[in-house]
Structure formats: C-alpha cells, structure tokens
Motif scaffolding. Structure first.
Motif, PDB file in Angstrom:
ATOM      1  N   MET A  42      78.376 -35.073  15.310  1.00  0.00           N
ATOM      2  CA  MET A  42      77.400 -36.135  15.534  1.00  0.00           C
ATOM      3  C   MET A  42      76.477 -36.337  14.343  1.00  0.00           C
ATOM      4  SD  MET A  42      76.904 -38.238  17.943  1.00  0.00           S
ATOM      5  CE  MET A  42      76.106 -38.679  19.456  1.00  0.00           C
ATOM      6  N   SER A  43      76.102 -35.267  13.675  1.00  0.00           N
ATOM      7  CA  SER A  43      75.154 -35.410  12.564  1.00  0.00           C
ATOM      8  C   SER A  43      75.779 -36.172  11.388  1.00  0.00           C
ATOM      9  CB  SER A  43      74.669 -34.034  12.088  1.00  0.00           C
ATOM     10  OG  SER A  43      75.754 -33.310  11.557  1.00  0.00           O
ATOM     11  N   CYS A  44      77.096 -36.218  11.330  1.00  0.00           N
ATOM     12  CA  CYS A  44      77.774 -36.983  10.259  1.00  0.00           C
ATOM     13  C   CYS A  44      78.151 -38.370  10.737  1.00  0.00           C
ATOM     14  CB  CYS A  44      79.054 -36.271   9.828  1.00  0.00           C
ATOM     15  SG  CYS A  44      78.801 -34.640   9.205  1.00  0.00           S
TER      16      CYS A  44
ATOM     17  N   THR B 191      65.703 -42.067  15.145  1.00  0.00           N
ATOM     18  CA  THR B 191      65.129 -41.008  14.313  1.00  0.00           C
ATOM     19  C   THR B 191      64.680 -39.820  15.156  1.00  0.00           C
ATOM     20  OG1 THR B 191      63.288 -40.456  12.825  1.00  0.00           O
ATOM     21  CG2 THR B 191      62.856 -42.163  14.446  1.00  0.00           C
ATOM     22  N   ASN B 192      64.627 -38.650  14.523  1.00  0.00           N
ATOM     23  CA  ASN B 192      64.007 -37.519  15.228  1.00  0.00           C
ATOM     24  C   ASN B 192      62.489 -37.620  15.150  1.00  0.00           C
ATOM     25  OD1 ASN B 192      63.108 -36.321  12.736  1.00  0.00           O
ATOM     26  ND2 ASN B 192      65.050 -35.220  12.527  1.00  0.00           N
ATOM     27  N   GLY B 193      61.972 -38.537  14.366  1.00  0.00           N
ATOM     28  CA  GLY B 193      60.548 -38.867  14.390  1.00  0.00           C
ATOM     29  C   GLY B 193      59.652 -38.003  13.528  1.00  0.00           C
TER      30      GLY B 193
ATOM     31  N   GLY C 241      71.845 -41.369  11.443  1.00  0.00           N
ATOM     32  CA  GLY C 241      72.228 -40.330  10.494  1.00  0.00           C
ATOM     33  C   GLY C 241      72.929 -39.212  11.241  1.00  0.00           C
ATOM     34  N   GLY C 242      72.784 -38.013  10.764  1.00  0.00           N
ATOM     35  CA  GLY C 242      71.723 -37.379  10.048  1.00  0.00           C
ATOM     36  C   GLY C 242      70.351 -37.951  10.389  1.00  0.00           C
ATOM     37  N   GLU C 243      69.408 -37.621   9.565  1.00  0.00           N
ATOM     38  CA  GLU C 243      68.077 -38.162   9.817  1.00  0.00           C
ATOM     39  C   GLU C 243      67.830 -39.311   8.838  1.00  0.00           C
ATOM     40  OE1 GLU C 243      65.838 -38.303  12.042  1.00  0.00           O
ATOM     41  OE2 GLU C 243      64.681 -39.567  10.706  1.00  0.00           O
TER      42      GLU C 243
ATOM     43  N   ARG D 283      72.502 -35.697   6.060  1.00  0.00           N
ATOM     44  CA  ARG D 283      71.517 -34.604   5.984  1.00  0.00           C
ATOM     45  C   ARG D 283      70.517 -34.709   7.121  1.00  0.00           C
ATOM     46  NH1 ARG D 283      72.059 -33.068   0.147  1.00  0.00           N
ATOM     47  NH2 ARG D 283      73.845 -34.366  -0.298  1.00  0.00           N
ATOM     48  N   CYS D 284      69.945 -33.571   7.502  1.00  0.00           N
ATOM     49  CA  CYS D 284      68.943 -33.600   8.564  1.00  0.00           C
ATOM     50  C   CYS D 284      67.904 -32.506   8.365  1.00  0.00           C
ATOM     51  CB  CYS D 284      69.595 -33.463   9.939  1.00  0.00           C
ATOM     52  SG  CYS D 284      68.398 -33.856  11.238  1.00  0.00           S
ATOM     53  N   ASN D 285      66.675 -32.802   8.759  1.00  0.00           N
ATOM     54  CA  ASN D 285      65.596 -31.814   8.674  1.00  0.00           C
ATOM     55  C   ASN D 285      65.420 -31.054   9.986  1.00  0.00           C
ATOM     56  OD1 ASN D 285      64.851 -34.205   9.840  1.00  0.00           O
ATOM     57  ND2 ASN D 285      62.824 -34.316   8.932  1.00  0.00           N
ATOM     58  N   PHE D 286      66.204 -31.381  11.018  1.00  0.00           N
ATOM     59  CA  PHE D 286      66.193 -30.632  12.274  1.00  0.00           C
ATOM     60  C   PHE D 286      67.533 -29.911  12.416  1.00  0.00           C
ATOM     61  CE2 PHE D 286      62.926 -32.805  15.333  1.00  0.00           C
ATOM     62  CZ  PHE D 286      61.936 -32.676  14.387  1.00  0.00           C
ATOM     63  N   ARG D 287      67.571 -28.978  13.361  1.00  0.00           N
ATOM     64  CA  ARG D 287      68.819 -28.264  13.650  1.00  0.00           C
ATOM     65  C   ARG D 287      68.995 -28.182  15.159  1.00  0.00           C
ATOM     66  NH1 ARG D 287      69.623 -29.289   9.325  1.00  0.00           N
ATOM     67  NH2 ARG D 287      69.914 -28.005   7.484  1.00  0.00           N
ATOM     68  N   CYS D 288      69.224 -29.351  15.761  1.00  0.00           N
ATOM     69  CA  CYS D 288      69.332 -29.379  17.219  1.00  0.00           C
ATOM     70  C   CYS D 288      70.539 -28.548  17.673  1.00  0.00           C
ATOM     71  CB  CYS D 288      69.458 -30.810  17.712  1.00  0.00           C
ATOM     72  SG  CYS D 288      68.028 -31.801  17.212  1.00  0.00           S
ATOM     73  N   VAL D 289      70.343 -27.780  18.725  1.00  0.00           N
ATOM     74  CA  VAL D 289      71.404 -26.858  19.163  1.00  0.00           C
ATOM     75  C   VAL D 289      72.673 -27.592  19.563  1.00  0.00           C
ATOM     76  CG1 VAL D 289      69.955 -24.933  19.898  1.00  0.00           C
ATOM     77  CG2 VAL D 289      70.398 -26.789  21.493  1.00  0.00           C
ATOM     78  N   TYR D 290      72.527 -28.827  20.051  1.00  0.00           N
ATOM     79  CA  TYR D 290      73.689 -29.572  20.536  1.00  0.00           C
ATOM     80  C   TYR D 290      74.334 -30.415  19.434  1.00  0.00           C
ATOM     81  CZ  TYR D 290      69.792 -32.815  20.826  1.00  0.00           C
ATOM     82  OH  TYR D 290      68.684 -33.556  20.524  1.00  0.00           O
ATOM     83  N   CYS D 291      73.778 -30.326  18.212  1.00  0.00           N
ATOM     84  CA  CYS D 291      74.261 -31.203  17.141  1.00  0.00           C
ATOM     85  C   CYS D 291      74.580 -30.399  15.889  1.00  0.00           C
ATOM     86  CB  CYS D 291      73.194 -32.257  16.870  1.00  0.00           C
ATOM     87  SG  CYS D 291      73.637 -33.447  15.604  1.00  0.00           S
ATOM     88  N   LEU D 292      73.553 -29.725  15.349  1.00  0.00           N
ATOM     89  CA  LEU D 292      73.723 -29.049  14.059  1.00  0.00           C
ATOM     90  C   LEU D 292      72.992 -27.693  14.097  1.00  0.00           C
ATOM     91  CD1 LEU D 292      74.865 -29.857  11.241  1.00  0.00           C
ATOM     92  CD2 LEU D 292      72.629 -30.833  10.715  1.00  0.00           C
ATOM     93  N   PRO D 293      73.424 -26.796  14.987  1.00  0.00           N
ATOM     94  CA  PRO D 293      72.646 -25.558  15.184  1.00  0.00           C
ATOM     95  C   PRO D 293      72.562 -24.724  13.910  1.00  0.00           C
ATOM     96  CG  PRO D 293      74.764 -25.442  16.286  1.00  0.00           C
ATOM     97  CD  PRO D 293      74.620 -26.846  15.822  1.00  0.00           C
TER      98      PRO D 293
HETATM   99 FE1  SF4 Z   1      68.987 -33.341  15.739  1.00  0.00          FE
HETATM  100 FE2  SF4 Z   1      69.440 -35.898  14.976  1.00  0.00          FE
HETATM  101 FE3  SF4 Z   1      69.385 -33.925  13.209  1.00  0.00          FE
HETATM  102 FE4  SF4 Z   1      71.389 -34.033  14.916  1.00  0.00          FE
HETATM  103  S1  SF4 Z   1      70.976 -35.523  13.353  1.00  0.00           S
HETATM  104  S2  SF4 Z   1      70.258 -32.207  14.273  1.00  0.00           S
HETATM  105  S3  SF4 Z   1      70.340 -34.857  16.723  1.00  0.00           S
HETATM  106  S4  SF4 Z   1      67.702 -34.583  14.510  1.00  0.00           S
END
Ligand code: SF4
Ligand code: SAM
Length: 355
Positions: free
Chosen positions: A350-352, A124-126, A95-97, A25-35
């Motif tokens: 990548m997120s998995c 971490t995405n911080g 992760g994920g985050e 799971r992730c709280n961000f949606r980076c365009v290059y990872c999990l848009p």
């Molecule tokens: Fe971004 Fe990391 Fe989340 Fe991928 S796992 S969407 S790189 S913060």
C-alpha cells in the motif's frame, strides 16, 4: 479495435478517478502498511503483546526508488492531461506520504489548472500538514482526507510507529479553519488494536464536525502478515456504531463510491464504511492508479503493472500515450480475489501503490 475516446474496460466500466502516488517514502510506520519492527509486523500473530513492548530491531524498508526513477511534476501533469482528455475527472494525490514530496503545492497548482479536473484531493497522515496548509489551499487543493486510527496517544503511536496524535488533530482543525472542508478522516480498523475506538472516533467526528470512514484491513501490508482474523468486518463496524448512535442511511448518487454512508441522527456528522474485503465494490470500480515510478495499476490487487514512464521519456506523442492508456484499461481485472484460494498478494504494498 479501440474506438471510444473514454477509458472503458472490457466489463463496461468507465474510468473517472486517477490516484497518483507522488512518493513511496513515508514518515510513519503504520503496522498495517509499513511496519518498522518484526514485532509490529506480526502484531496480530503475537496477540499484540510485542508491540506494547516493542523491540528496537528494525526491518529494512522495501527498496525505495532512486529519485531519477520517480516521475517529475511535468511527467505527472502530462499523464493527468492525457487522462482527462479520456474522461478522467477526479485526481487524488497520495503516497507514501504525499506531503514529503518537495514542493507538492507546485504539483497541485499544475493539476488544478487543467481543464476538466473536477475534483482534486489529497490523502495524508497529517503530520506535516500544519506547515503546508495555506500553500496547499492556495495552490488549488479542493479536499483533504486525513488518516487517524486512534485518539489514544499510546495506541496512536503503536499503530503508526510515531508519537504524532497532537500534530494530526491540529492538522484536521487547521484544514477546517482554512476552508478545506468538509474534511474526511480514514481509520483502518484492526481487531484488538483499535476496534474498541470505533464509537469514540465517531463521537469525535460529531464533536469536531468531520466525516469519518472506517476501512477494513486489506492484505497490502509490507510484512505480508495479514490475517483475516484481524479484519473487523464492515457488518461488525456498523453493528457497533448502531448500538451507540441512531443512523440514517445516506444514498449516494455516485455508484462508484467505495463507502456506504450514514448520517448520525440529529447531527451533521457522517460515518462511512469501506469494506473491500467482505463487501467488494469491484463491479462499479472506476479507479486507476499511477505509481510514483510511472506504472499504471488497474486494481489495488493487480499482479501486473504497465509502464508509462518509458514512453514519456522517449519521443512519444500524447496520442500514443492515450492509446496505450486505453489498451491498459481494456484489460482491467474484473475483481479482486481476497479470501479465495487463488489470491496472491501483489508484490508492491500500500505504501508504494497509494490508497
Ligand atoms: Fe501509514 Fe500512510 Fe505511511 Fe502507510 S503510507 S505507513 S498508511 S502514513
Ligand atoms: N500516507 C498517507 C495516509 O496514510 O493517509 C497516504 C497513503 S496511505 C497508503 C492511504 C490510505 O491507505 C490510508 O488511509 C491508510 O490508512 C490506508 N491503508 C494503508 N494500508 C492499508 C491496509 N493494509 N488496509 C487498509 N487500508 C490501508
């Protein structure tokens, strides 16, 4: 027959580094990872116009694993213990985050006390770091890497899908303040999106006293929209840095290190370039990955995964888990095939997998 007590593959590489993804799971949606949106997913095809004016149409997330499929802390600890008995020295939680995993500090505390773990780091995405910082340090975390692709608030939001620049910068400062340094920052560089910020990110590293690593964009995005035109090569990144700074090469004693590193002359700041696409470092790879649902991956680009969770949830001894790990490692891929005709992107992204 497998006789060595170490994890050695058929190319003679000895595994020392285990990357453990604790959640997909992730709280961000980076365009290059999990848009998050179709437009974000295809940002490099549409010449970025679309994500400057994103539509609200969201893409469904890749299937997340039900919680019962995710390894428990006991299970992760057991795999780490077995890994360490076979020569693993370095553990990185990802992760994920990873900060989304409840009581992550509890897992850190378990791993930190395992004899033989020489390095325990987290990527971490911080965004959630400030509220977790002291607990992570007190649990025994030794090092932390933050992901930070842009210093411009709008561009940060475009790239990560979240308005979180201030939180991440505050997190980096806090990590330094509480002694989790030297802090590393990772920036994925994407053409026409943040390549104009390479020099300003490096300058920030000088001013704020962190190390920065620029990473080539890899075909591991959930939208499978990667194109080589969007990759800013390590060579190009170095050229841009060289025009702005005087760089001194830092030689590493560790042949398995992924980054080529330089010190910015007259400062203590270090810049690194990780160029898996154009300058692969597979020949010295000493890494294994454990996914949140208990699969071992012998390469970021593996097309097969090896289940350990089933073994752990049956009455299997550590001896048998160790034997299985050695068998798995013996079949580690020689190298990745990015850019070649036979390249196939792995099903998991990548997120998995965990970076
Ligand atoms: Fe971004 Fe990391 Fe989340 Fe991928 S796992 S969407 S790189 S913060
Ligand atoms: N969520 C955490 C983070 O972003 O730091 C940890 C997991 S993230 C998958 C780990 C690293 O992978 C991050 O530094 C991220 O920038 C990098 N990454 C994700 N997708 C990538 C891609 N397609 N190419 C290169 N690096 C990527």
């Amino acid at each position: 027959m497998l006789t060595s007590p170490l994890l050695i593959d058929s190319h003679g590489r000895v595994m020392r580094d285990l990357r453990v993804s604790v959640t997909d799971r992730c709280n961000f949606r980076c365009v290059y990872c999990l848009p998050e949106t179709e437009e974000a997913a295809h940002f490099y095809r549409t010449k970025f116009d679309a994500i400057r004016n994103p539509s609200p149409k969201k893409i469904p997330l890749p299937a997340l694993h039900p919680r019962s499929h995710i390894l428990t802390f006991e299970e992760i600890e057991r795999i780490v213990r077995v890994g360490v008995s076979l020569g693993i020295q370095k553990i990185r939680l990802t992760g994920g985050e990873p900060l989304l995993r409840k009581d992550i500090e509890g897992l850190i505390a378990r791993i930190a006390t395992i004899n033989g773990v020489e390095d325990l780091a987290l990527t971490t995405n911080g965004f959630l770091f400030l509220r977790k910082a002291p607990a992570l340090r007190d649990a025994g975390l030794k090092r932390i890497s933050f992901s930070l692709d842009s210093l411009d608030r709008d561009n940060f939001k475009r790239m990560t899908g979240r308005d979180g620049l201030d939180e991440v910068l505050a997190g980096i400062r806090e990590a330094q303040r509480i002694g989790l340094g030297p802090v590393k920052v990772n920036a994925v560089v994407i053409r026409d999106l943040n390549d104009g910020e390479i020099v300003s990110l490096a300058r920030r590293a000088v001013d704020d006293g962190f190390s920065i690593r620029f990473i080539e964009f890899m075909p591991l995005d959930s939208s499978r929209a990667w194109q080589k035109e969007a990759v800013v090569t390590g060579r190009e990144i170095l050229d841009r840095l060289s025009t702005a700074f005087e760089l001194e090469r830092v030689q590493s004693a560790n042949a398995s290190e992924t980054a080529r590193r330089w010190r910015i002359k007259g400062t203590s700041a270090e810049v690194g370039i990780i160029a898996p696409v154009t300058e692969p470092f597979c020949g010295h790879c000493n890494r294994l990955r454990l996914t949140a649902d208990g699969k071992i991956r012998t390469c970021l680009f593996s097309l097969v995964e090896h289940d350990l969770k089933g073994m752990l949830r049956s009455d299997c001894t550590d001896h048998l888990v160790a034997r299985r790990l050695r068998e798995i490692v013996s079949g580690k891929e020689e190298r990745h095939h990015i850019g070649e005709e036979d390249f196939a992107q792995p099903e998991r992204t990548m997120s998995c997998i965990g970076g």
